[in-house]
Write a protein that holds these residues in place. Sequence first.
Motif, mmCIF file in Angstrom:
data_model
loop_
_atom_site.group_PDB
_atom_site.id
_atom_site.type_symbol
_atom_site.label_atom_id
_atom_site.label_comp_id
_atom_site.label_asym_id
_atom_site.label_seq_id
_atom_site.Cartn_x
_atom_site.Cartn_y
_atom_site.Cartn_z
ATOM 1 N N ASP A 1 0.834 -1.212 0.000
ATOM 2 C CA ASP A 1 0.000 0.000 0.000
ATOM 3 C C ASP A 1 0.866 1.259 0.000
ATOM 4 O O ASP A 1 0.545 2.239 -0.682
ATOM 5 C CB ASP A 1 -0.947 0.004 1.202
ATOM 6 N N MET A 2 1.953 1.218 0.752
ATOM 7 C CA MET A 2 2.866 2.367 0.762
ATOM 8 C C MET A 2 3.506 2.555 -0.609
ATOM 9 O O MET A 2 3.676 3.684 -1.074
ATOM 10 C CB MET A 2 3.951 2.180 1.826
ATOM 11 N N PHE A 3 3.843 1.442 -1.251
ATOM 12 C CA PHE A 3 4.409 1.508 -2.592
ATOM 13 C C PHE A 3 3.424 2.171 -3.559
ATOM 14 O O PHE A 3 3.785 3.069 -4.319
ATOM 15 C CB PHE A 3 4.790 0.110 -3.092
ATOM 16 N N LEU A 4 2.152 1.736 -3.522
ATOM 17 C CA LEU A 4 1.142 2.322 -4.409
ATOM 18 C C LEU A 4 0.956 3.808 -4.129
ATOM 19 O O LEU A 4 0.823 4.612 -5.062
ATOM 20 C CB LEU A 4 -0.193 1.588 -4.262
ATOM 21 N N ASP A 5 0.938 4.192 -2.860
ATOM 22 C CA ASP A 5 0.805 5.609 -2.513
ATOM 23 C C ASP A 5 1.979 6.416 -3.063
ATOM 24 O O ASP A 5 1.784 7.500 -3.618
ATOM 25 C CB ASP A 5 0.711 5.786 -0.996
ATOM 26 N N GLN A 6 3.194 5.883 -2.908
ATOM 27 C CA GLN A 6 4.383 6.555 -3.436
ATOM 28 C C GLN A 6 4.287 6.703 -4.955
ATOM 29 O O GLN A 6 4.575 7.764 -5.501
ATOM 30 C CB GLN A 6 5.645 5.752 -3.091
ATOM 31 N N LEU A 7 3.877 5.624 -5.605
ATOM 32 C CA LEU A 7 3.770 5.624 -7.061
ATOM 33 C C LEU A 7 2.790 6.695 -7.519
ATOM 34 O O LEU A 7 3.100 7.521 -8.388
ATOM 35 C CB LEU A 7 3.328 4.240 -7.542
ATOM 36 N N LYS A 8 1.617 6.705 -6.925
ATOM 37 C CA LYS A 8 0.575 7.650 -7.335
ATOM 38 C C LYS A 8 0.929 9.088 -6.981
ATOM 39 O O LYS A 8 0.502 10.017 -7.665
ATOM 40 C CB LYS A 8 -0.762 7.241 -6.737
ATOM 41 N N SER A 9 1.696 9.281 -5.921
ATOM 42 C CA SER A 9 2.073 10.648 -5.557
ATOM 43 C C SER A 9 3.180 11.187 -6.457
ATOM 44 O O SER A 9 3.323 12.387 -6.625
ATOM 45 C CB SER A 9 2.495 10.728 -4.088
ATOM 46 N N ARG A 10 3.970 10.313 -7.058
ATOM 47 C CA ARG A 10 5.065 10.760 -7.922
ATOM 48 C C ARG A 10 4.663 10.951 -9.374
ATOM 49 O O ARG A 10 5.369 11.621 -10.124
ATOM 50 C CB ARG A 10 6.219 9.765 -7.865
ATOM 51 N N LEU A 11 3.565 10.335 -9.785
ATOM 52 C CA LEU A 11 3.128 10.432 -11.181
ATOM 53 C C LEU A 11 1.782 11.144 -11.261
ATOM 54 O O LEU A 11 0.848 10.796 -10.545
ATOM 55 C CB LEU A 11 2.989 9.030 -11.785
ATOM 56 N N ARG A 12 1.708 12.106 -12.163
ATOM 57 C CA ARG A 12 0.417 12.756 -12.414
ATOM 58 C C ARG A 12 -0.207 12.067 -13.618
ATOM 59 O O ARG A 12 0.452 11.860 -14.649
ATOM 60 C CB ARG A 12 0.609 14.241 -12.669
ATOM 61 N N ILE A 13 -1.467 11.705 -13.487
ATOM 62 C CA ILE A 13 -2.141 10.929 -14.535
ATOM 63 C C ILE A 13 -2.109 11.651 -15.884
ATOM 64 O O ILE A 13 -1.884 11.032 -16.922
ATOM 65 C CB ILE A 13 -3.583 10.545 -14.110
ATOM 66 N N GLU A 14 -2.273 12.954 -15.876
ATOM 67 C CA GLU A 14 -2.298 13.696 -17.140
ATOM 68 C C GLU A 14 -0.935 13.676 -17.827
ATOM 69 O O GLU A 14 -0.852 13.673 -19.056
ATOM 70 C CB GLU A 14 -2.798 15.131 -16.945
ATOM 71 N N ASP A 15 0.144 13.638 -17.051
ATOM 72 C CA ASP A 15 1.481 13.583 -17.654
ATOM 73 C C ASP A 15 1.733 12.241 -18.336
ATOM 74 O O ASP A 15 2.260 12.185 -19.439
ATOM 75 C CB ASP A 15 2.560 13.824 -16.593
ATOM 76 N N VAL A 16 1.337 11.165 -17.664
ATOM 77 C CA VAL A 16 1.561 9.830 -18.240
ATOM 78 C C VAL A 16 0.648 9.607 -19.442
ATOM 79 O O VAL A 16 1.097 9.157 -20.496
ATOM 80 C CB VAL A 16 1.365 8.728 -17.180
ATOM 81 N N ILE A 17 -0.616 9.938 -19.313
ATOM 82 C CA ILE A 17 -1.554 9.726 -20.425
ATOM 83 C C ILE A 17 -1.181 10.587 -21.626
ATOM 84 O O ILE A 17 -1.337 10.152 -22.774
ATOM 85 C CB ILE A 17 -3.007 9.963 -19.969
#
Length: 124
Positions: A4-20
């Motif tokens: 869960d901490m890994f997922l939180d870190q991942l989502k906090s470091r990537l903005r969905i609009e930048d990746v998409i």
Amino acid sequence: MDFDMFLDQLKSRLRIEDVISEYVTLRKGSGSRFVGLCPFHSEKTPSFTVFTDDQHFYCFGCGKGGDLITFIRQIENLDYMDALRLLADKAYLESLYRQGAEKAAAMANRTLRKVHKKVGFVPR
């Protein structure tokens, strides 16, 4: 670090609009939305929407939607773990991903040994 901490870190470091935006040409819509042509079906009028406030996407044309992991799974045709690996690389979290995977494998190994001991199985 747990999963869960890994997922939180991942989502906090990537903005969905930048990746998409690496896959879809997005333009600013109303509020905190971005719109573009859906990569999952053919269309002439943009119906693919990225909602930055809660980090998800939805296509009003074909009905596909979800979070960043779902998008990467669908656009790259990956399973869940491979999508996480790709995103972890983008977020420079690969070492944390590996640590988590190693811990999960060690825990599975310990559990298997306990089961073997209970049933009296002796590995060769």
